[in-house]
Design a protein around this motif. Structure first.
Motif, mmCIF file in Angstrom:
data_model
loop_
_atom_site.group_PDB
_atom_site.id
_atom_site.type_symbol
_atom_site.label_atom_id
_atom_site.label_comp_id
_atom_site.label_asym_id
_atom_site.label_seq_id
_atom_site.Cartn_x
_atom_site.Cartn_y
_atom_site.Cartn_z
ATOM 1 N N LYS A 53 0.826 -1.204 0.000
ATOM 2 C CA LYS A 53 0.000 0.000 0.000
ATOM 3 C C LYS A 53 0.864 1.259 0.000
ATOM 4 O O LYS A 53 0.556 2.233 -0.689
ATOM 5 C CB LYS A 53 -0.933 -0.010 1.210
ATOM 6 N N LEU A 54 1.971 1.243 0.744
ATOM 7 C CA LEU A 54 2.853 2.407 0.781
ATOM 8 C C LEU A 54 3.584 2.617 -0.542
ATOM 9 O O LEU A 54 3.863 3.754 -0.913
ATOM 10 C CB LEU A 54 3.854 2.280 1.936
ATOM 11 N N THR A 55 3.891 1.534 -1.265
ATOM 12 C CA THR A 55 4.523 1.709 -2.576
ATOM 13 C C THR A 55 3.520 2.214 -3.614
ATOM 14 O O THR A 55 3.915 2.816 -4.604
ATOM 15 C CB THR A 55 5.172 0.403 -3.100
ATOM 16 N N GLU A 56 2.243 1.990 -3.373
ATOM 17 C CA GLU A 56 1.191 2.438 -4.299
ATOM 18 C C GLU A 56 0.638 3.817 -3.943
ATOM 19 O O GLU A 56 -0.047 4.435 -4.757
ATOM 20 C CB GLU A 56 0.044 1.425 -4.320
ATOM 21 N N THR A 57 0.935 4.305 -2.738
ATOM 22 C CA THR A 57 0.423 5.579 -2.257
ATOM 23 C C THR A 57 1.395 6.698 -2.607
ATOM 24 O O THR A 57 2.603 6.531 -2.490
ATOM 25 C CB THR A 57 0.225 5.523 -0.724
ATOM 26 N N LYS A 58 0.875 7.814 -3.026
ATOM 27 C CA LYS A 58 1.703 8.978 -3.352
ATOM 28 C C LYS A 58 1.785 9.901 -2.138
ATOM 29 O O LYS A 58 0.811 10.061 -1.401
ATOM 30 C CB LYS A 58 1.121 9.756 -4.536
ATOM 31 N N ASP A 59 2.949 10.522 -1.963
ATOM 32 C CA ASP A 59 3.096 11.503 -0.894
ATOM 33 C C ASP A 59 2.652 12.870 -1.413
ATOM 34 O O ASP A 59 2.137 12.981 -2.535
ATOM 35 C CB ASP A 59 4.532 11.529 -0.357
ATOM 36 N N GLY A 60 2.866 13.912 -0.637
ATOM 37 C CA GLY A 60 2.433 15.254 -1.016
ATOM 38 C C GLY A 60 3.095 15.779 -2.277
ATOM 39 O O GLY A 60 2.560 16.659 -2.948
ATOM 40 N N ASP A 61 4.256 15.244 -2.630
ATOM 41 C CA ASP A 61 4.983 15.678 -3.825
ATOM 42 C C ASP A 61 4.657 14.830 -5.052
ATOM 43 O O ASP A 61 5.223 15.036 -6.118
ATOM 44 C CB ASP A 61 6.492 15.635 -3.579
ATOM 45 N N GLY A 62 3.803 13.827 -4.876
ATOM 46 C CA GLY A 62 3.449 12.948 -5.990
ATOM 47 C C GLY A 62 4.385 11.771 -6.170
ATOM 48 O O GLY A 62 4.285 11.032 -7.143
ATOM 49 N N ASP A 63 5.320 11.595 -5.235
ATOM 50 C CA ASP A 63 6.241 10.457 -5.284
ATOM 51 C C ASP A 63 5.657 9.298 -4.491
ATOM 52 O O ASP A 63 4.773 9.482 -3.654
ATOM 53 C CB ASP A 63 7.599 10.843 -4.677
#
Length: 120
Positions: A53-63
């Motif tokens: 899930k963390l590899t599929e989730t984007k952070d605030g910068d879109g990474d």
């Protein structure tokens, strides 16, 4: 499972290395995304589902919230649980583990020779 992840963290605590705790019972995913964004970790311990899930989730910068781009070693703990299942055989974890390997680990292994993958 999260219980096994906690046991692994206890086993490595004597190393005095900062470890990211990446399993669902510890924190909300949004809190883990923020934690990964704000800190650097030598070791991360997590369940297949949360890591995926963390590899599929984007952070605030879109990474990717959890990027394997700079990861040097991925170890899969294949210890048996109380029912004699491993993370590779359990219906609860095997699908997420296989998807994580297929979508995250294998592409990194194709890109670079420095990443190592092992199961024990």
């Amino acid at each position: 499972s999260a219980l096994r992840a906690v046991a692994v963290l206890k086993e490595i605590s004597s190393l005095n290395i900062r470890a990211a705790k990446l399993f669902a019972k510890h924190m909300k995913i949004s809190d883990q995304v923020n934690m990964l964004n704000e800190n650097s970790y030598s070791i991360a311990v997590g369940t297949p589902g949360r890591l995926l899930k963390l590899t599929e989730t984007k952070d605030g910068d879109g990474d990717e919230a959890l990027s394997l781009e700079h990861t040097e070693l991925i170890l899969i703990d294949c210890a048996e649980d109380k029912k004699k299942f491993t993370v590779c055989a359990s219906n609860d974890t095997a699908p997420d583990l296989m998807k994580l390997i297929q979508s995250g680990v294998i592409p990194q292994m194709k890109k670079r020779k420095t990443i190592k993958f092992g199961m024990f």
